[in-house]
Design a protein around this motif. Structure first.
Motif, PDB file in Angstrom:
ATOM      1  N   SER A  71       0.829  -1.206   0.000  1.00  0.00           N
ATOM      2  CA  SER A  71       0.000   0.000   0.000  1.00  0.00           C
ATOM      3  C   SER A  71       0.863   1.255   0.000  1.00  0.00           C
ATOM      4  O   SER A  71       2.024   1.241   0.399  1.00  0.00           O
ATOM      5  CB  SER A  71      -0.934   0.007   1.202  1.00  0.00           C
ATOM      6  OG  SER A  71      -0.208   0.244   2.381  1.00  0.00           O
ATOM      7  N   GLN A  72       0.250   2.343  -0.468  1.00  0.00           N
ATOM      8  CA  GLN A  72       0.938   3.634  -0.505  1.00  0.00           C
ATOM      9  C   GLN A  72       0.190   4.612   0.385  1.00  0.00           C
ATOM     10  O   GLN A  72      -0.951   4.378   0.766  1.00  0.00           O
ATOM     11  CB  GLN A  72       1.005   4.128  -1.960  1.00  0.00           C
ATOM     12  CG  GLN A  72       1.905   3.235  -2.798  1.00  0.00           C
ATOM     13  CD  GLN A  72       1.912   3.581  -4.273  1.00  0.00           C
ATOM     14  OE1 GLN A  72       1.515   2.781  -5.094  1.00  0.00           O
ATOM     15  NE2 GLN A  72       2.372   4.771  -4.613  1.00  0.00           N
TER      16      GLN A  72
ATOM     17  N   MET B  68       4.482   5.803  -8.419  1.00  0.00           N
ATOM     18  CA  MET B  68       4.565   4.357  -8.603  1.00  0.00           C
ATOM     19  C   MET B  68       4.851   3.661  -7.278  1.00  0.00           C
ATOM     20  O   MET B  68       4.432   2.529  -7.066  1.00  0.00           O
ATOM     21  CB  MET B  68       5.694   4.004  -9.581  1.00  0.00           C
ATOM     22  CG  MET B  68       5.573   4.645 -10.954  1.00  0.00           C
ATOM     23  SD  MET B  68       4.028   4.223 -11.770  1.00  0.00           S
ATOM     24  CE  MET B  68       4.225   2.470 -11.887  1.00  0.00           C
ATOM     25  N   GLY B  69       5.577   4.328  -6.397  1.00  0.00           N
ATOM     26  CA  GLY B  69       5.999   3.672  -5.160  1.00  0.00           C
ATOM     27  C   GLY B  69       7.033   2.596  -5.465  1.00  0.00           C
ATOM     28  O   GLY B  69       7.381   2.355  -6.628  1.00  0.00           O
ATOM     29  N   ARG B  70       7.530   1.954  -4.402  1.00  0.00           N
ATOM     30  CA  ARG B  70       8.606   0.967  -4.591  1.00  0.00           C
ATOM     31  C   ARG B  70       8.133  -0.254  -5.372  1.00  0.00           C
ATOM     32  O   ARG B  70       8.846  -0.791  -6.213  1.00  0.00           O
ATOM     33  CB  ARG B  70       9.169   0.541  -3.234  1.00  0.00           C
ATOM     34  CG  ARG B  70       9.980   1.647  -2.594  1.00  0.00           C
ATOM     35  CD  ARG B  70      10.568   1.313  -1.241  1.00  0.00           C
ATOM     36  NE  ARG B  70      11.150   2.554  -0.719  1.00  0.00           N
ATOM     37  CZ  ARG B  70      10.449   3.514  -0.118  1.00  0.00           C
ATOM     38  NH1 ARG B  70       9.151   3.365   0.088  1.00  0.00           N
ATOM     39  NH2 ARG B  70      11.044   4.618   0.280  1.00  0.00           N
TER      40      ARG B  70
ATOM     41  N   LYS C 239      18.465   6.847 -14.708  1.00  0.00           N
ATOM     42  CA  LYS C 239      17.899   8.197 -14.832  1.00  0.00           C
ATOM     43  C   LYS C 239      16.603   8.353 -14.047  1.00  0.00           C
ATOM     44  O   LYS C 239      15.980   9.411 -14.084  1.00  0.00           O
ATOM     45  CB  LYS C 239      17.579   8.495 -16.320  1.00  0.00           C
ATOM     46  CG  LYS C 239      18.759   8.431 -17.266  1.00  0.00           C
ATOM     47  CD  LYS C 239      19.656   9.630 -17.097  1.00  0.00           C
ATOM     48  CE  LYS C 239      20.848   9.584 -18.044  1.00  0.00           C
ATOM     49  NZ  LYS C 239      20.555  10.034 -19.394  1.00  0.00           N
ATOM     50  N   TYR C 240      16.173   7.300 -13.379  1.00  0.00           N
ATOM     51  CA  TYR C 240      14.797   7.229 -12.902  1.00  0.00           C
ATOM     52  C   TYR C 240      14.606   7.612 -11.436  1.00  0.00           C
ATOM     53  O   TYR C 240      15.377   7.200 -10.564  1.00  0.00           O
ATOM     54  CB  TYR C 240      14.270   5.805 -13.113  1.00  0.00           C
ATOM     55  CG  TYR C 240      12.851   5.618 -12.640  1.00  0.00           C
ATOM     56  CD1 TYR C 240      11.794   6.209 -13.326  1.00  0.00           C
ATOM     57  CD2 TYR C 240      12.562   4.873 -11.502  1.00  0.00           C
ATOM     58  CE1 TYR C 240      10.493   6.057 -12.889  1.00  0.00           C
ATOM     59  CE2 TYR C 240      11.263   4.708 -11.060  1.00  0.00           C
ATOM     60  CZ  TYR C 240      10.227   5.308 -11.751  1.00  0.00           C
ATOM     61  OH  TYR C 240       8.940   5.164 -11.311  1.00  0.00           O
ATOM     62  N   LYS C 241      13.571   8.403 -11.185  1.00  0.00           N
ATOM     63  CA  LYS C 241      13.099   8.668  -9.824  1.00  0.00           C
ATOM     64  C   LYS C 241      11.572   8.650  -9.830  1.00  0.00           C
ATOM     65  O   LYS C 241      10.942   8.837 -10.864  1.00  0.00           O
ATOM     66  CB  LYS C 241      13.557  10.053  -9.338  1.00  0.00           C
ATOM     67  CG  LYS C 241      15.014  10.151  -8.905  1.00  0.00           C
ATOM     68  CD  LYS C 241      15.283  11.531  -8.308  1.00  0.00           C
ATOM     69  CE  LYS C 241      16.767  11.799  -8.149  1.00  0.00           C
ATOM     70  NZ  LYS C 241      17.408  10.941  -7.134  1.00  0.00           N
ATOM     71  N   ASP C 242      11.002   8.453  -8.648  1.00  0.00           N
ATOM     72  CA  ASP C 242       9.546   8.482  -8.502  1.00  0.00           C
ATOM     73  C   ASP C 242       9.194   9.418  -7.349  1.00  0.00           C
ATOM     74  O   ASP C 242       9.768   9.316  -6.254  1.00  0.00           O
ATOM     75  CB  ASP C 242       9.023   7.068  -8.209  1.00  0.00           C
ATOM     76  CG  ASP C 242       7.524   7.054  -7.974  1.00  0.00           C
ATOM     77  OD1 ASP C 242       6.778   7.347  -8.923  1.00  0.00           O
ATOM     78  OD2 ASP C 242       7.101   6.774  -6.832  1.00  0.00           O
ATOM     79  N   CYS C 243       8.258  10.326  -7.601  1.00  0.00           N
ATOM     80  CA  CYS C 243       7.862  11.291  -6.559  1.00  0.00           C
ATOM     81  C   CYS C 243       7.409  10.570  -5.286  1.00  0.00           C
ATOM     82  O   CYS C 243       7.690  11.022  -4.175  1.00  0.00           O
ATOM     83  CB  CYS C 243       6.714  12.171  -7.051  1.00  0.00           C
ATOM     84  SG  CYS C 243       7.072  13.132  -8.522  1.00  0.00           S
ATOM     85  N   GLY C 244       6.690   9.467  -5.466  1.00  0.00           N
ATOM     86  CA  GLY C 244       6.162   8.731  -4.318  1.00  0.00           C
ATOM     87  C   GLY C 244       7.241   8.122  -3.446  1.00  0.00           C
ATOM     88  O   GLY C 244       7.035   7.909  -2.244  1.00  0.00           O
ATOM     89  N   ILE C 245       8.389   7.827  -4.050  1.00  0.00           N
ATOM     90  CA  ILE C 245       9.506   7.282  -3.266  1.00  0.00           C
ATOM     91  C   ILE C 245      10.298   8.414  -2.619  1.00  0.00           C
ATOM     92  O   ILE C 245      10.760   8.298  -1.488  1.00  0.00           O
ATOM     93  CB  ILE C 245      10.418   6.412  -4.170  1.00  0.00           C
ATOM     94  CG1 ILE C 245       9.623   5.202  -4.697  1.00  0.00           C
ATOM     95  CG2 ILE C 245      11.664   5.950  -3.412  1.00  0.00           C
ATOM     96  CD1 ILE C 245      10.354   4.341  -5.712  1.00  0.00           C
TER      97      ILE C 245
ATOM     98  N   HIS D 156       5.222   2.347   3.858  1.00  0.00           N
ATOM     99  CA  HIS D 156       5.273   1.130   3.050  1.00  0.00           C
ATOM    100  C   HIS D 156       5.795   1.416   1.640  1.00  0.00           C
ATOM    101  O   HIS D 156       6.919   1.864   1.490  1.00  0.00           O
ATOM    102  CB  HIS D 156       3.929   0.402   3.058  1.00  0.00           C
ATOM    103  CG  HIS D 156       3.508  -0.001   4.444  1.00  0.00           C
ATOM    104  ND1 HIS D 156       4.385  -0.084   5.494  1.00  0.00           N
ATOM    105  CD2 HIS D 156       2.300  -0.333   4.955  1.00  0.00           C
ATOM    106  CE1 HIS D 156       3.751  -0.456   6.591  1.00  0.00           C
ATOM    107  NE2 HIS D 156       2.472  -0.604   6.299  1.00  0.00           N
ATOM    108  N   SER D 157       4.962   1.231   0.599  1.00  0.00           N
ATOM    109  CA  SER D 157       5.515   1.312  -0.758  1.00  0.00           C
ATOM    110  C   SER D 157       5.892   2.731  -1.186  1.00  0.00           C
ATOM    111  O   SER D 157       6.635   2.919  -2.146  1.00  0.00           O
ATOM    112  CB  SER D 157       4.533   0.690  -1.753  1.00  0.00           C
ATOM    113  OG  SER D 157       5.084   0.663  -3.041  1.00  0.00           O
ATOM    114  N   GLY D 158       5.356   3.753  -0.486  1.00  0.00           N
ATOM    115  CA  GLY D 158       5.692   5.136  -0.842  1.00  0.00           C
ATOM    116  C   GLY D 158       4.478   6.039  -0.824  1.00  0.00           C
ATOM    117  O   GLY D 158       3.397   5.629  -0.400  1.00  0.00           O
ATOM    118  N   GLY D 159       4.652   7.258  -1.286  1.00  0.00           N
ATOM    119  CA  GLY D 159       3.552   8.212  -1.338  1.00  0.00           C
ATOM    120  C   GLY D 159       2.711   8.001  -2.585  1.00  0.00           C
ATOM    121  O   GLY D 159       3.137   7.358  -3.546  1.00  0.00           O
ATOM    122  N   SER D 160       1.497   8.543  -2.567  1.00  0.00           N
ATOM    123  CA  SER D 160       0.629   8.488  -3.744  1.00  0.00           C
ATOM    124  C   SER D 160      -0.305   9.689  -3.684  1.00  0.00           C
ATOM    125  O   SER D 160      -0.120  10.595  -2.887  1.00  0.00           O
ATOM    126  CB  SER D 160      -0.165   7.178  -3.772  1.00  0.00           C
ATOM    127  OG  SER D 160      -1.082   7.148  -2.700  1.00  0.00           O
ATOM    128  N   GLY D 161      -1.316   9.679  -4.525  1.00  0.00           N
ATOM    129  CA  GLY D 161      -2.271  10.783  -4.521  1.00  0.00           C
ATOM    130  C   GLY D 161      -1.921  11.821  -5.564  1.00  0.00           C
ATOM    131  O   GLY D 161      -0.766  11.967  -5.966  1.00  0.00           O
TER     132      GLY D 161
END
Lengths: 337, 337
Positions: A163-164, A237-239, A259-265, A275-280
């Motif tokens: 879950s995020q 995307m989260g982890r 080159k990759y990053k995710d805002c949720g991480i 847990h897996s990261g942020g979302s919304g």
């Protein structure tokens, strides 16, 4: 004729609009995270002085708009269009904010992809000759999202590791027809993609196929390669989703990991128990308008593929046995033309 | 620069897109109404062979798109963008239809104003050089709307005389960069307006102030007068909303009564027991794409101001004491340039 179209799903702007300001408000938890120094305003209390979390979310939306106007030294009457949406039923955060703001409004629903949906349409409106200034904005709130999409908070249900954590916050961007950048030079608009994921506590897996589809289409449509970008950043995307996305892309011959990053991480620290990261919808919005714009302005990144990702989760359709479709809209942000 | 903008909220298209086809599906009750001869398809059963009304609504949305493609002799791969939305939470009718359709999708939420929100943005995308063909589409269903916004149908609650009957149906329009008209020449985008109406069974009164605001702004922005139009048509004011709208406009010096019609009044006969009239996102969509396009093609009307009207009703915000804001987006449809 569609002279600005590239390939099947991408446009190349003729006079790329400038991002002239970004505004962000976040909740207390986000304000304790690793990106805290980049937000304009951190709430001490996530009710924001309102009687409900929904009213608090709409107030954040409205104040993010007011805040970005102030940063750009503009008035709401200078803005041709607001393009806004959020996760709540009938996008009440955006609509009730728009009621106070007194500005022509296009209401959007793209779930957590709303930030880049609004920026894509907003850039088209400016480059198309319909607007000099637009605001794209979105919001989300952990407590409004949990009780609408999942369980009553009072139930204290245990969250699985996939879950995020829905970001509490609001982000707003002003695009202008003239400016010194960073520019939105390209936009690749996503299709709704669904590989059958049904778990409302695994949004990353639901969104990964749509995210992969839009990234691959972007490269095919534009002829850009991974090397052309300094950063490829997804919304939430989260982890769990990150790993699936990287694998899906790798199988198709695209190794974007370096080159990759995710805002949720990025938005939460692992110690924050998300847990897996942020979302919304606010996750990509506050990271873009806070941390990322700052990095671009400081010369850390010169060309970024930014893609907010949406899980089109609906309690009604889920209860009727449907899976969760995803969608992802990508924009190219570049400091040069 | 915003060279296509007129006044504060209106744009004038440089190369006005053509409406090349409209497609409509309606439910059994609409199929018994006075406009029955103008619909492409009338359902015998409003479940449309599906296990839920929500699935039926999404199927109508999808089939309205397939139907309009067939009428225009186009394939979905010819369409650059779908701009769609509906009344259901998370616009599941549009999103699940888009999942099947495999086309770049911008999800919209404008409640019952969605048809002209989609046509406005779609016309901007074509005239702006991003698309040769777009589809704007929307749907609504009496049974999905009643149980989401008001009461469980099983409760058999008595409907007051101010209430309207949500149209079961879906409508889709194809706009093209080239064609012989009718053309969308202007678009006036509405603001969210709220004068404090709180009754979910009086949508007409909630929408009338927004409708009046957009019509007056349209005349001021364009310099057009009532005499320039053969017809001024709103989406779903119903009889109650109609009277309020006409009065609000009259007070401001605009007597539009002789040119005025409302889709919600036209679609049902008084004997059909719908009280104030029809409503729902599909109300304006099926009347526009059915009856009105036919009248324009037959030369009955040459220049029409068409305005879908949305009540931004939300059960959540209503339960929290909020009133119901409205929004209205107007487009000028003309057979000549």
């Amino acid at each position: 004729m569609a002279e600005k179209k590239l390939g099947t799903q991408t446009v190349k702007f003729k006079n790329p609009p400038s991002i002239i300001a970004g505004g962000t408000i976040v909740g207390p938890k986000e304000g304790e995270g690793p990106l805290r120094d980049y937000f304009d305003m951190i709430l001490v209390d996530d009710t924001y002085g309102e009687k409900s979390w929904e009213k608090a979310e709409s107030k954040m939306f409205q104040d993010a708009v007011n805040l970005v106007l102030k940063k750009a030294n503009l008035k709401i009457s200078d803005i041709d269009y607001l393009l806004g949406g959020d996760l709540l039923n009938q996008i009440i955060s955006a609509n009730f904010a728009a009621r106070q703001l007194n500005v022509p409004h296009f209401g959007l629903y793209g779930a957590c992809s709303t930030m880049t949906e609004g920026l894509t349409l907003g850039a088209m409106l400016i480059d198309g000759g319909y607007a000099d200034y637009i605001i794209a904005a979105t919001s989300s709130h952990f407590s409004t999202a949990e009780r609408q999409f999942r369980y009553p908070l009072e139930q204290g249900i245990q969250r699985p590791f996939t879950s995020q954590w829905t970001v509490t916050g609001a982000g707003a961007t002003i695009l202008a027809s003239t400016g010194k950048g960073p520019y939105i030079t390209h936009a690749t608009t996503g299709k709704v993609v669904d590989l059958g994921m049904k778990d409302a506590n695994n949004m990353g897996a639901a969104m990964a196929p749509a995210a992969a589809d839009t990234i691959i289409t972007h490269f095919k449509d534009t002829g850009f390669t991974i090397e052309d970008y300094d950063l490829i950043m997804t919304g939430d995307m989260g982890r769990v989703g990150r790993d699936i996305l990287l694998e899906l892309l790798y199988k198709e011959g695209y190794d974007i990991e370096s080159k990759y990053k995710d805002c949720g991480i990025e938005i939460f620290d692992e110690s924050q128990d998300v847990h897996s990261g942020g979302s919304g919808a606010a996750c990509s919005a506050v990271v873009l308008n806070g941390w990322l714009l700052s990095q671009i302005q400081n010369g850390v990144y010169k060309k970024v593929l930014f893609m907010a990702t949406g899980a089109l989760l609906s309690p009604t359709s889920s209860q009727q046995g449907e899976s969760i479709p995803g969608i992802a809209h990508a924009i190219t942000i570049s400091t040069t033309l």
